[in-house]
Design an enzyme around this catalytic site. Structure first.
Site, PDB file in Angstrom:
ATOM      1  N   ASN A   8      38.550   1.368  29.996  1.00 50.76           N
ATOM      2  CA  ASN A   8      38.136   0.691  31.225  1.00 50.76           C
ATOM      3  C   ASN A   8      38.116  -0.809  30.949  1.00 50.76           C
ATOM      4  O   ASN A   8      37.190  -1.306  30.320  1.00 50.76           O
ATOM      5  CB  ASN A   8      36.746   1.217  31.622  1.00 50.76           C
ATOM      6  N   TRP A   9      39.145  -1.481  31.431  1.00 51.16           N
ATOM      7  CA  TRP A   9      39.255  -2.925  31.146  1.00 51.16           C
ATOM      8  C   TRP A   9      38.284  -3.747  31.981  1.00 51.16           C
ATOM      9  O   TRP A   9      38.138  -4.932  31.774  1.00 51.16           O
ATOM     10  CB  TRP A   9      40.682  -3.410  31.397  1.00 51.16           C
ATOM     11  N   LYS A  10      37.682  -3.134  32.972  1.00 50.19           N
ATOM     12  CA  LYS A  10      36.764  -3.832  33.888  1.00 50.19           C
ATOM     13  C   LYS A  10      37.464  -5.062  34.483  1.00 50.19           C
ATOM     14  O   LYS A  10      38.671  -5.024  34.695  1.00 50.19           O
ATOM     15  CB  LYS A  10      35.458  -4.174  33.159  1.00 50.19           C
ATOM     16  N   HIS A  95      30.738   4.045  38.514  1.00 55.38           N
ATOM     17  CA  HIS A  95      30.341   3.364  37.275  1.00 55.38           C
ATOM     18  C   HIS A  95      29.023   2.623  37.534  1.00 55.38           C
ATOM     19  O   HIS A  95      28.791   2.120  38.634  1.00 55.38           O
ATOM     20  CB  HIS A  95      31.442   2.392  36.854  1.00 55.38           C
ATOM     21  N   GLU A  97      28.089  -0.205  36.840  1.00 54.68           N
ATOM     22  CA  GLU A  97      28.265  -1.591  37.314  1.00 54.68           C
ATOM     23  C   GLU A  97      28.581  -1.624  38.804  1.00 54.68           C
ATOM     24  O   GLU A  97      28.180  -2.560  39.506  1.00 54.68           O
ATOM     25  CB  GLU A  97      29.363  -2.280  36.479  1.00 54.68           C
ATOM     26  N   GLU A 165      27.292   8.019  30.815  1.00 51.91           N
ATOM     27  CA  GLU A 165      27.175   6.670  30.269  1.00 51.91           C
ATOM     28  C   GLU A 165      25.746   6.162  30.450  1.00 51.91           C
ATOM     29  O   GLU A 165      25.387   5.706  31.548  1.00 51.91           O
ATOM     30  CB  GLU A 165      28.122   5.718  31.005  1.00 51.91           C
ATOM     31  N   GLY A 171      27.856  -1.856  26.747  1.00 55.10           N
ATOM     32  CA  GLY A 171      28.007  -3.248  26.311  1.00 55.10           C
ATOM     33  C   GLY A 171      26.885  -3.768  25.439  1.00 55.10           C
ATOM     34  O   GLY A 171      26.822  -4.970  25.178  1.00 55.10           O
ATOM     35  N   SER A 209      29.242   1.629  24.438  1.00 48.34           N
ATOM     36  CA  SER A 209      29.328   1.079  23.076  1.00 48.34           C
ATOM     37  C   SER A 209      30.081   1.987  22.105  1.00 48.34           C
ATOM     38  O   SER A 209      29.703   2.108  20.940  1.00 48.34           O
ATOM     39  CB  SER A 209      27.935   0.740  22.544  1.00 48.34           C
ATOM     40  N   GLY A 230      34.762   0.698  27.155  1.00 43.50           N
ATOM     41  CA  GLY A 230      34.854  -0.580  27.858  1.00 43.50           C
ATOM     42  C   GLY A 230      35.356  -1.663  26.928  1.00 43.50           C
ATOM     43  O   GLY A 230      36.554  -1.818  26.710  1.00 43.50           O
ATOM     44  N   GLY A 231      34.421  -2.409  26.337  1.00 41.04           N
ATOM     45  CA  GLY A 231      34.772  -3.534  25.460  1.00 41.04           C
ATOM     46  C   GLY A 231      35.790  -3.165  24.383  1.00 41.04           C
ATOM     47  O   GLY A 231      36.702  -3.942  24.093  1.00 41.04           O
TER      48      GLY A 231
HETATM   49  P1  PGA Z   1      31.304  -0.453  26.720  1.00 42.99           P
HETATM   50  O1  PGA Z   1      31.465  -0.024  28.245  1.00 42.99           O
HETATM   51  O2  PGA Z   1      32.240   0.425  25.911  1.00 42.99           O
HETATM   52  O3  PGA Z   1      31.689  -1.889  26.694  1.00 42.99           O
HETATM   53  O4  PGA Z   1      29.883  -0.223  26.335  1.00 42.99           O
HETATM   54  C1  PGA Z   1      31.643   1.333  28.586  1.00 42.99           C
HETATM   55  C2  PGA Z   1      31.798   1.454  30.073  1.00 42.99           C
HETATM   56  O5  PGA Z   1      31.134   0.717  30.809  1.00 42.99           O
HETATM   57  O6  PGA Z   1      32.590   2.284  30.552  1.00 42.99           O
END
Ligand code: PGA
Length: 247
Positions: A8-10, A95, A97, A165, A171, A209, A230-231
């Site tokens: 997930n590149w966001k 998600h 976010e 999640e 993050g 994470s 994500g990251g």
């Molecule tokens: P993260 O994000 O790997 O940066 O913790 C995961 C996500 O939000 O899908």
């Protein structure tokens, strides 16, 4: 079942770096096809060039969100049929976010999932507790409640992936213990028996994470059928190491 690793590149990536990363990952997948299924979820502006970059590589494409309606007067939004048209197989929905930034409720996520599946997409529906909810011992109740509210009836292994999640793990560099992950995933599996068909075949991802150092142990937990990253998906090296955790 084949595990699934989603990147997930966001809201990250311009054409130069995003397409180069997709090309690099596609070359690696062609050279040595990974055991896990891999899906890249770039921002909407990069769906078309990333689709082109990963063509014939075995990598799949996913969107990060879609509207509750298939099309219409909704400036700035994206419809599920548009994602399908751009080459997507998956779409991430609900998600944390999106739930936080756009006040998305379970009912909204459920409507989005129904529209996504009607458009021929597989919905990756996200659930997870906040730090306060975990501290109060309500994690499993919260997660099951979100799941019940967010899933349209009768999805199956082809149309649904669930992503657990924990909001506090996203993050932050913090992850639950493998025992905690196992407990929540087992609870989600049990809940799916009421909420989906072929419940044992629905993949349940862990996200929050995920890094190369913890991917293997997380992937080995019972009922963890893949990872949502994500990251760690913004670096080719890191993401490939995570995606290869099953190889
Ligand atoms: P993260 O994000 O790997 O940066 O913790 C995961 C996500 O939000 O899908």
């Amino acid at each position: 079942m084949r595990k699934l690793v989603a990147g997930n590149w966001k809201m990250n990536g311009l054409a130069a770096d995003g397409v180069a990363r997709a090309r690099d990952l596609a070359a690696r997948a062609k050279a040595k096809p990974p055991v896990s299924e891999i899906v890249l979820c770039p921002p909407a502006t990069l769906l078309a060039p990333v689709a082109q970059a990963i063509a014939d590589s075995g990598l799949a494409l996913g969107g990060q969100d879609c509207h509750t309606e298939a099309a219409g007067a909704h400036t700035g939004d994206i419809g599920a049929p548009m994602l399908k048209d751009a080459g997507c197989v998956y779409v991430i929905l609900g998600h944390s976010e999106r739930r936080r930034d756009h006040q998305e409720t379970d009912a909204v996520v459920r409507a989005k999932a129904a529209t996504a599946v009607a458009a021929g997409l597989c919905a990756i529906v996200c659930v997870g507790e906040t730090a306060a909810e975990r501290a109060s011992g309500r994690t499993e109740a919260i997660v099951v409640h979100q799941l019940r509210g967010s899933l349209p009836p009768k999805l199956n292994a082809a149309t649904l992936v669930v992503a657990y999640e924990p909001v506090w793990a996203i993050g932050s560099g913090r992850t639950p213990t493998v025992d905690d992950v196992a407990a929540v995933h087992a609870r989600i599996r049990a809940a799916l028996h009421d909420l989906a068909t072929q419940a044992d075949a629905v993949r349940i991802l862990y996200g929050g994470s995920v890094k190369p150092v913890n991917a293997r142990e997380l992937m080995a937990v019972a009922n963890v059928d893949g990872l949502l990253v994500g990251g760690g998906s913004l670096s080719t090296e890191e993401f490939w190491a995570i995606a290869s955790a099953c190889d």
